[in-house]
Enzyme design. Structure first.
Site, PDB file in Angstrom:
ATOM      1  N   SER A 140      42.006  47.415  39.587  1.00  0.00           N
ATOM      2  CA  SER A 140      41.244  47.387  38.332  1.00  0.00           C
ATOM      3  C   SER A 140      39.749  47.661  38.494  1.00  0.00           C
ATOM      4  O   SER A 140      39.071  47.905  37.496  1.00  0.00           O
ATOM      5  CB  SER A 140      41.429  46.051  37.635  1.00  0.00           C
ATOM      6  OG  SER A 140      42.587  46.086  36.857  1.00  0.00           O
ATOM      7  N   LYS A 163      38.663  50.783  36.932  1.00  0.00           N
ATOM      8  CA  LYS A 163      38.524  50.915  35.472  1.00  0.00           C
ATOM      9  C   LYS A 163      37.056  51.062  35.053  1.00  0.00           C
ATOM     10  O   LYS A 163      36.757  51.678  34.031  1.00  0.00           O
ATOM     11  CB  LYS A 163      39.128  49.697  34.766  1.00  0.00           C
ATOM     12  CG  LYS A 163      40.652  49.594  34.916  1.00  0.00           C
ATOM     13  CD  LYS A 163      41.153  48.274  34.369  1.00  0.00           C
ATOM     14  CE  LYS A 163      42.662  48.123  34.497  1.00  0.00           C
ATOM     15  NZ  LYS A 163      43.122  46.770  34.152  1.00  0.00           N
ATOM     16  N   TYR A 167      46.185  57.137  35.726  1.00  0.00           N
ATOM     17  CA  TYR A 167      45.853  55.706  35.819  1.00  0.00           C
ATOM     18  C   TYR A 167      46.324  55.102  37.156  1.00  0.00           C
ATOM     19  O   TYR A 167      45.550  54.461  37.866  1.00  0.00           O
ATOM     20  CB  TYR A 167      46.471  54.966  34.622  1.00  0.00           C
ATOM     21  CG  TYR A 167      46.341  53.473  34.716  1.00  0.00           C
ATOM     22  CD1 TYR A 167      45.124  52.846  34.502  1.00  0.00           C
ATOM     23  CD2 TYR A 167      47.439  52.689  35.055  1.00  0.00           C
ATOM     24  CE1 TYR A 167      45.006  51.470  34.619  1.00  0.00           C
ATOM     25  CE2 TYR A 167      47.326  51.313  35.163  1.00  0.00           C
ATOM     26  CZ  TYR A 167      46.107  50.710  34.954  1.00  0.00           C
ATOM     27  OH  TYR A 167      45.982  49.351  35.079  1.00  0.00           O
ATOM     28  N   TYR A 225      38.928  39.102  34.479  1.00  0.00           N
ATOM     29  CA  TYR A 225      40.114  38.663  33.711  1.00  0.00           C
ATOM     30  C   TYR A 225      39.743  37.492  32.799  1.00  0.00           C
ATOM     31  O   TYR A 225      38.633  37.467  32.269  1.00  0.00           O
ATOM     32  CB  TYR A 225      41.265  38.297  34.659  1.00  0.00           C
ATOM     33  CG  TYR A 225      41.630  39.408  35.621  1.00  0.00           C
ATOM     34  CD1 TYR A 225      42.144  40.613  35.164  1.00  0.00           C
ATOM     35  CD2 TYR A 225      41.457  39.267  36.987  1.00  0.00           C
ATOM     36  CE1 TYR A 225      42.487  41.637  36.041  1.00  0.00           C
ATOM     37  CE2 TYR A 225      41.804  40.290  37.875  1.00  0.00           C
ATOM     38  CZ  TYR A 225      42.309  41.465  37.390  1.00  0.00           C
ATOM     39  OH  TYR A 225      42.637  42.477  38.253  1.00  0.00           O
ATOM     40  N   VAL A 283      43.669  43.464  41.466  1.00  0.00           N
ATOM     41  CA  VAL A 283      44.769  42.664  42.006  1.00  0.00           C
ATOM     42  C   VAL A 283      44.965  42.828  43.514  1.00  0.00           C
ATOM     43  O   VAL A 283      45.725  42.073  44.110  1.00  0.00           O
ATOM     44  CB  VAL A 283      46.122  42.945  41.301  1.00  0.00           C
ATOM     45  CG1 VAL A 283      46.157  42.333  39.921  1.00  0.00           C
ATOM     46  CG2 VAL A 283      46.457  44.409  41.276  1.00  0.00           C
TER      47      VAL A 283
HETATM   48  N1  GLU Z   1      47.286  48.957  38.878  1.00  0.00           N
HETATM   49  C1  GLU Z   1      47.282  47.610  38.427  1.00  0.00           C
HETATM   50  C2  GLU Z   1      48.110  47.433  37.172  1.00  0.00           C
HETATM   51  O1  GLU Z   1      48.060  48.237  36.306  1.00  0.00           O
HETATM   52  C3  GLU Z   1      45.858  47.159  38.224  1.00  0.00           C
HETATM   53  C4  GLU Z   1      45.784  45.744  37.766  1.00  0.00           C
HETATM   54  C5  GLU Z   1      44.530  45.035  38.177  1.00  0.00           C
HETATM   55  O2  GLU Z   1      43.970  45.246  39.250  1.00  0.00           O
HETATM   56  O3  GLU Z   1      44.110  44.182  37.372  1.00  0.00           O
HETATM   57  O4  GLU Z   1      48.848  46.506  37.024  1.00  0.00           O
END
Ligand code: GLU
Length: 307
Positions: A63, A66, A191, A243, A261
């Site tokens: 994430s 992002k 993604y 989060y 994650v």
């Molecule tokens: N590729 C992971 C997912 O889409 C990223 C989630 C994350 O790092 O919060 O579940």
């Protein structure tokens, strides 16, 4: 005490906390990571960098990516088009939740840091094919991180692509509501690939340092990101980068940050430094247990909080 010695000492104390967490296993390949690794690199603007612990551990951005897909999409489309499709508010729900997608303003994800929002953002990066969109994002990450050899971890990519039923269902729901246009599998490919970009703490620290320096590469003087988009990214990092523990992190650490994650954390100390941390064992909220502990100790010791 000398700065490097402070980091070493705090890292040793924080590493013990790894035992309280667990490695993410919903992406099968991530379950193979060693839980009690802990590493940190700090890049200070215009000064030497400092590292400690398992800072050479390779990990996927997950994430953390992002933040950079959002910035590139903003640079490609401008803020009006981006915020027409994705909101600006925290959700209070899990990163892969669907609950509010149906209940509030149908189909419009609350923000670009949750999966639904990030998948829409991936679709808004300029390019005529998924390959071109991803290659543009990879080139952007390489430039910010200062390493033209950065690539994806194909095992992690394939593992996620093969098991991502939940992200798929989110994406198809978005398509049904015309928030996502075109081929869903193409957007998911971009993604999953950007989540699988493999880095070390030093790469993440350098990317964070560029944000700390308002988008300007301090080595070359080149503006890599317009200041306005750094501002937007920092706001999202404060309000939803960690989060559902973003408020707690803002109180305890006080810095714009984004975690993933894989156990990575990118933290920005505006005007001063960028920090990259890896600690694969995660707490209940999905953040690195030892990594958050280390950032909290460091922020207290050096008085880094923005607030
Ligand atoms: N590729 C992971 C997912 O889409 C990223 C989630 C994350 O790092 O919060 O579940």
């Amino acid at each position: 005490m000398e700065e490097r010695a402070v980091i070493e000492e705090l890292l040793l104390q924080s590493r013990e906390r790894s035992a309280e967490g667990q490695v993410a296993d919903y992406i099968p390949e991530l379950a193979k990571r060693t839980p009690d690794r802990l590493g940190i690199t700090i890049h200070r603007i215009g000064q030497d960098s400092m590292s400690a612990g398992d800072c050479d551990t390779q990990f996927t951005l997950q994430s953390i990516s992002k933040v950079f897909s959002l910035i590139l999409a903003l640079m490609d489309q401008g803020e009006d088009r981006i915020f027409d499709k994705v909101g600006m508010e925290p959700t209070g729900d899990n990163f892969n939740s669907m609950v509010k997608l149906e209940l509030v303003n149908p189909g419009k994800p609350f923000n670009p840091m949750i999966n639904a929002g990030a998948i829409v953002i991936s679709s808004m990066i300029a390019g005529s094919s998924p390959e071109e969109r991803f290659v543009r994002l990879l080139a952007f990450v390489r430039k910010l991180a200062g390493d033209s050899t950065i690539a994806i971890n194909t095992d992690v990519y394939e593992s996620e692509a093969a098991t991502a039923d939940r992200n798929r269902s989110l994406a198809y729901f978005l398509k049904h509501n015309q928030v996502l246009e075109g081929r869903v599998e193409h957007h998911l490919e971009v993604y999953f690939k950007h989540c699988s970009i493999e880095v070390t703490c030093s790469h993440v620290a350098r990317m964070a340092m560029i944000l700390a320096n308002d988008g300007v590469d301090p080595d070359s003087g080149e503006e890599l990101i317009p200041r306005r988009y750094v501002q937007i990214a920092k706001v999202f990092m404060i309000t939803c980068g960690m989060y559902n523990a973003s408020g707690e992190f803002a109180i305890q650490v006080g810095l714009p940050a984004k975690s993933g994650v894989s156990g990575g954390i990118l933290a920005v100390v505006p005007g001063q430094m960028g920090i990259g941390v890896i600690g694969p064992a995660l707490n209940q909220k999905g953040n690195s247990v030892a990594g958050v502990h280390l950032l909290r100790s460091l922020s207290a010791r050096w008085d880094l909080s923005m607030f």
